[in-house]
Scaffold this active site. Sequence first.
Site, PDB file in Angstrom:
ATOM      1  N   GLN A  93       0.863  -1.134  -0.042  1.00  0.00           N
ATOM      2  CA  GLN A  93      -0.109  -0.063   0.140  1.00  0.00           C
ATOM      3  C   GLN A  93       0.465   1.015  -0.233  1.00  0.00           C
ATOM      4  OE1 GLN A  93      -2.767  -0.501   3.339  1.00  0.00           O
ATOM      5  NE2 GLN A  93      -3.369  -2.218   2.658  1.00  0.00           N
ATOM      6  N   HIS A 155      -1.140   0.176   5.537  1.00  0.00           N
ATOM      7  CA  HIS A 155      -1.575   1.504   6.801  1.00  0.00           C
ATOM      8  C   HIS A 155      -0.555   2.710   6.759  1.00  0.00           C
ATOM      9  CE1 HIS A 155      -4.263  -1.609   9.079  1.00  0.00           C
ATOM     10  NE2 HIS A 155      -4.395  -2.121   7.494  1.00  0.00           N
ATOM     11  N   GLU A 249     -15.969   3.806   9.302  1.00  0.00           N
ATOM     12  CA  GLU A 249     -16.546   4.400  10.269  1.00  0.00           C
ATOM     13  C   GLU A 249     -15.942   5.964   9.351  1.00  0.00           C
ATOM     14  OE1 GLU A 249     -14.637   2.715  14.286  1.00  0.00           O
ATOM     15  OE2 GLU A 249     -13.886   5.006  13.699  1.00  0.00           O
ATOM     16  N   TYR A 259      -9.403   8.248  19.862  1.00  0.00           N
ATOM     17  CA  TYR A 259     -10.748   7.958  18.452  1.00  0.00           C
ATOM     18  C   TYR A 259     -11.129   6.017  18.590  1.00  0.00           C
ATOM     19  CZ  TYR A 259     -12.166  12.242  17.192  1.00  0.00           C
ATOM     20  OH  TYR A 259     -13.272  13.220  16.822  1.00  0.00           O
ATOM     21  N   TYR A 270     -10.618 -10.513  10.896  1.00  0.00           N
ATOM     22  CA  TYR A 270     -10.368 -10.737   9.856  1.00  0.00           C
ATOM     23  C   TYR A 270     -10.518 -12.585   9.423  1.00  0.00           C
ATOM     24  CZ  TYR A 270      -9.254  -6.310   7.617  1.00  0.00           C
ATOM     25  OH  TYR A 270      -9.363  -5.634   7.208  1.00  0.00           O
TER      26      TYR A 270
END
Length: 381
Positions: A93, A155, A249, A259, A270
């Site tokens: 990513q 991420h 979210e 958060y 998962y």
Amino acid sequence: MKPSRSLLLAAALLPAIGLSTTASAETVEADIGSEYESFNLVRVADGISHGWAVGFLPDGRVLVTERAGALYLIENGNKTELDGLPSIAVQGQGGLLDVVPHPDYDDNGWIYFTYSKGDSDSTVPALARARIDGDSLVDMEELFESNTPTSPGRHYGSRIVFLEDGTLLMTIGDRGAEPPRAQDPMDHSGSIVRLTTDGDVPDNNPFVDSEEHAPEIFSYGHRNIQGMIVHPDSLQVWVTEHGPRGGDELNLIEAGGNYGWPTVTLGRDYRTEDDFPDAEARRMDGMVDPVFEFLPTLAPSGLAVVNGDAFPAWEGNLLAGGLRAQRILRLTIEDNHVVHAEELLHGKVGRIRDVRQAPDGHIYVLSDESDGALYRMEPAD
């Protein structure tokens, strides 16, 4: 998310100098109906491999990043690849990510972009700025990098917005390997950082006087934010954030807020669909609840707020792009609550990586496909 086909690329490979191709706009589908507006879907440019972000220059030119390390300037149907990027670690990513022109671009010429920096052993999300000179980036300055190098590939977060006070926010994902790091207030991973436009720490950041928090942190306990906007009326910061299985979210950001990730999550493991192994609860005092949970899974990336005359019935609505879901959700917000949602473009452009509104009011959509494209939603006649 789909893994990249590329491994680590050296700066010498990124990108080819002055590569220019022509892409003529083409209407893909006309008069697409929605509940309150009808629009045409136009393909602006194609041949974009795993596009990541769209940015708009004041003169009408459009910037597009490819994760594999290309920055394109699109003008009058011509797609030109700019040279001069820093060394970018492209794996999974990671790669070249967001791009946003400075709000005073006409005066200073700066564009800001995020990318993964490092090598095959460890990488960090980084922020830099440069100016455009012909087909090249010049005056390159690296402004910030995350304080904890991590094994590459997962991420990175990396969305950028500028605030009205002249500072900027940058999201940083939890980096995937050790989710509880998002609860470590000294670790940038799993946070939103607030910086000056020169990359310094603003003197009014919420934790600037704390010895127990990294001074750049604006909020923390995030998993992987890849959609972020500042609402033009309220000036509130809204974000869309990836959960694990479920638990995607929509969050309203508070300075200094925790958060919850991964101590608190609405998502599931998962592999087993059991409670996420690091989670203690679905909600907890002292941690900020999401405004909305995307069910079924959206895999959110890209967020826009509709403003102006192009789509008057959507005024103030949020448009949340979805990767796995291959759709946009139009969200109506009242009193900081989602009161209505409508699905747009389901399956029409593939995985959606970015959604942005241009200065002329048209909505631009960037697909995350190996042979992807940039699209424009414009009002139907």
